[in-house]
Enzyme design. Structure first.
Site, PDB file in Angstrom:
ATOM      1  N   ASP A   1       0.646  -1.098   0.065  1.00 19.93           N
ATOM      2  CA  ASP A   1      -0.144  -0.063  -0.003  1.00 19.93           C
ATOM      3  C   ASP A   1       0.645   1.279  -0.134  1.00 19.93           C
ATOM      4  O   ASP A   1       2.224   1.182   0.126  1.00 19.93           O
ATOM      5  CB  ASP A   1      -0.823   0.088   1.168  1.00 19.93           C
ATOM      6  CG  ASP A   1      -2.370   0.714   0.689  1.00 19.93           C
ATOM      7  OD1 ASP A   1      -2.444   1.677   0.154  1.00 19.93           O
ATOM      8  OD2 ASP A   1      -3.389  -0.144   0.779  1.00 19.93           O
TER       9      ASP A   1
ATOM     10  N   ASP B   1       3.415   2.362  -4.366  1.00 21.85           N
ATOM     11  CA  ASP B   1       2.336   2.995  -5.110  1.00 21.85           C
ATOM     12  C   ASP B   1       1.780   1.990  -6.245  1.00 21.85           C
ATOM     13  O   ASP B   1       2.582   1.608  -7.223  1.00 21.85           O
ATOM     14  CB  ASP B   1       2.801   4.323  -5.668  1.00 21.85           C
ATOM     15  CG  ASP B   1       1.639   5.053  -6.275  1.00 21.85           C
ATOM     16  OD1 ASP B   1       0.935   4.503  -6.624  1.00 21.85           O
ATOM     17  OD2 ASP B   1       1.919   6.262  -6.272  1.00 21.85           O
TER      18      ASP B   1
ATOM     19  N   ASP C   1      -8.019  -4.206  -5.559  1.00 18.73           N
ATOM     20  CA  ASP C   1      -9.175  -3.783  -4.930  1.00 18.73           C
ATOM     21  C   ASP C   1      -8.904  -2.460  -4.802  1.00 18.73           C
ATOM     22  O   ASP C   1      -8.587  -1.851  -3.867  1.00 18.73           O
ATOM     23  CB  ASP C   1      -9.142  -4.521  -3.423  1.00 18.73           C
ATOM     24  CG  ASP C   1     -10.549  -3.732  -2.667  1.00 18.73           C
ATOM     25  OD1 ASP C   1     -11.639  -4.141  -3.202  1.00 18.73           O
ATOM     26  OD2 ASP C   1     -10.416  -3.129  -1.688  1.00 18.73           O
TER      27      ASP C   1
ATOM     28  N   CYS D   1     -15.803  -1.103  -3.831  1.00 17.31           N
ATOM     29  CA  CYS D   1     -17.029  -0.995  -3.028  1.00 17.31           C
ATOM     30  C   CYS D   1     -18.080  -0.103  -3.359  1.00 17.31           C
ATOM     31  O   CYS D   1     -18.589   0.845  -2.578  1.00 17.31           O
ATOM     32  CB  CYS D   1     -16.516  -0.740  -1.311  1.00 17.31           C
ATOM     33  SG  CYS D   1     -15.443   0.833  -1.037  1.00 17.31           S
TER      34      CYS D   1
END
Length: 324
Positions: free
Chosen positions: A154, A181, A199, A252
């Site tokens: 991350d 990144d 994701d 999401c």
């Protein structure tokens, strides 16, 4: 239309957002989404099943449920997954029995479905490029077992610390966390992944019920910028997947431009094809073979709308990297 005016005012939602959903899903579904955002949500736990057999799993779950009930919490089984439970009347998760010992993680069921649809097996290597706070990475680590590994990345130190904290608490030593990144290609990861998780950052429209400020802080322009970012991440990361391996693209949100449209573009421009996932989805999705969720699963993806199956809004697509 009168529907739009009503939704906008009654549910205090931006008009452009209501319009987009009415176009994509119709007025009735839009209203049920808006209603769901106002409901109190249970806290959902994923019970840690690292290295246990079926018999042990039943006992692990039973013991934990009994202990949590003693705190006064109401515990319900998830209708979608056997190792997920839903809690009501609970305050701080950190004070629940089993938290410190790593007996569970907090994760919405919609996000747990990623590992099921990916069909992760023991000994595999999973790469997760936007991994914080670590729900999907730790779930993958449970699935790959002691001989498998998860490479989590991350963008900031803080986010990497979150993933590590979660992994350590859950007793998972098969996760390697590094800062990176996702928009920048990492040559070390080429052809590494049996399964690649993308994701990606998204508009978050599927979780407005949990984070109400999303609807206030996001504009149409911001959504366009997010779509650009998503494609940058796809382009930088796709070749981490081994030939014949799996790419899972998830968000999401419930916005077609960030979901189905991206999957179409991946299949057009990169060496990937979608995979029928009807054998990997929860039984509840298979009841009605004519339902949208089953028909889309045949095409390689599911779009969960907020509340439709009691979950957050979530999109999961499964693609296979072509061998030639």
């Amino acid at each position: 239309s009168s529907d739009l005016d009503y939704f906008k005012v009654y549910y205090s939602m931006p008009e452009w957002l209501c319009r987009m959903w009415v176009q994509d899903y119709g007025a009735d579904k839009t209203e049920s989404i808006l209603q769901f955002f106002l409901k109190a949500r249970p806290t959902v736990l994923r019970i840690n099943m690292f290295e246990t057999d079926e018999a042990a799993r039943t006992k692990i779950k039973g013991d934990l449920v009994e202990e949590i009930k003693k705190t006064g919490a109401v515990v319900n089984d998830s209708k979608l997954l056997p190792y997920a439970i839903e809690l009501e009347k609970t305050d701080n998760i950190k004070f629940l029995p089993g938290f410190d010992e790593g007996r569970f993680a907090v994760q919405d069921v919609s996000s747990m479905l990623v590992a099921e649809i990916a069909d992760i097996s023991k000994g595999q290597t999973v790469v997760d490029v936007c991994a914080a706070p670590g729900g999907k990475s730790t779930h993958a680590a449970e699935k790959v077992g002691k001989n498998g590994r998860v490479l989590s990345r991350d963008v900031s130190e803080r986010k990497c610390e979150l993933i590590l904290e979660n992994a350590e608490r859950l007793g998972l030593d098969n996760i390697e966390v590094k800062k990176g990144d996702a928009r920048i290609h990492d040559g070390n990861l080429g052809d590494m992944a049996d399964v690649l998780y993308l994701d990606v950052p998204c508009s978050g429209f599927g979780i407005i019920g949990r984070k109400n400020d999303i609807k206030l802080n996001i504009s149409q322009k911001a959504v366009k910028e997010i779509e650009t970012l998503q494609w940058e991440i796809v382009k930088a990361s796709w070749d981490y997947v081994k030939k014949g391996g799996t790419l899972i693209y998830s968000t999401c949100t419930i916005n077609r431009a960030e979901n189905q449209k991206v999957v179409e573009k991946i299949c057009q421009e990169l060496p990937f094809e979608t995979v029928d996932i009807t054998d990997k989805i929860s039984e509840i999705f298979k009841v009605d073979k004519e339902a949208e969720i089953y028909r889309s699963a045949q095409k390689g993806y599911i779009q969960l709308l907020p509340g439709e199956y009691g979950t957050d809004g979530f999109f999961i697509a499964k693609l296979r990297r072509k061998s030639d």
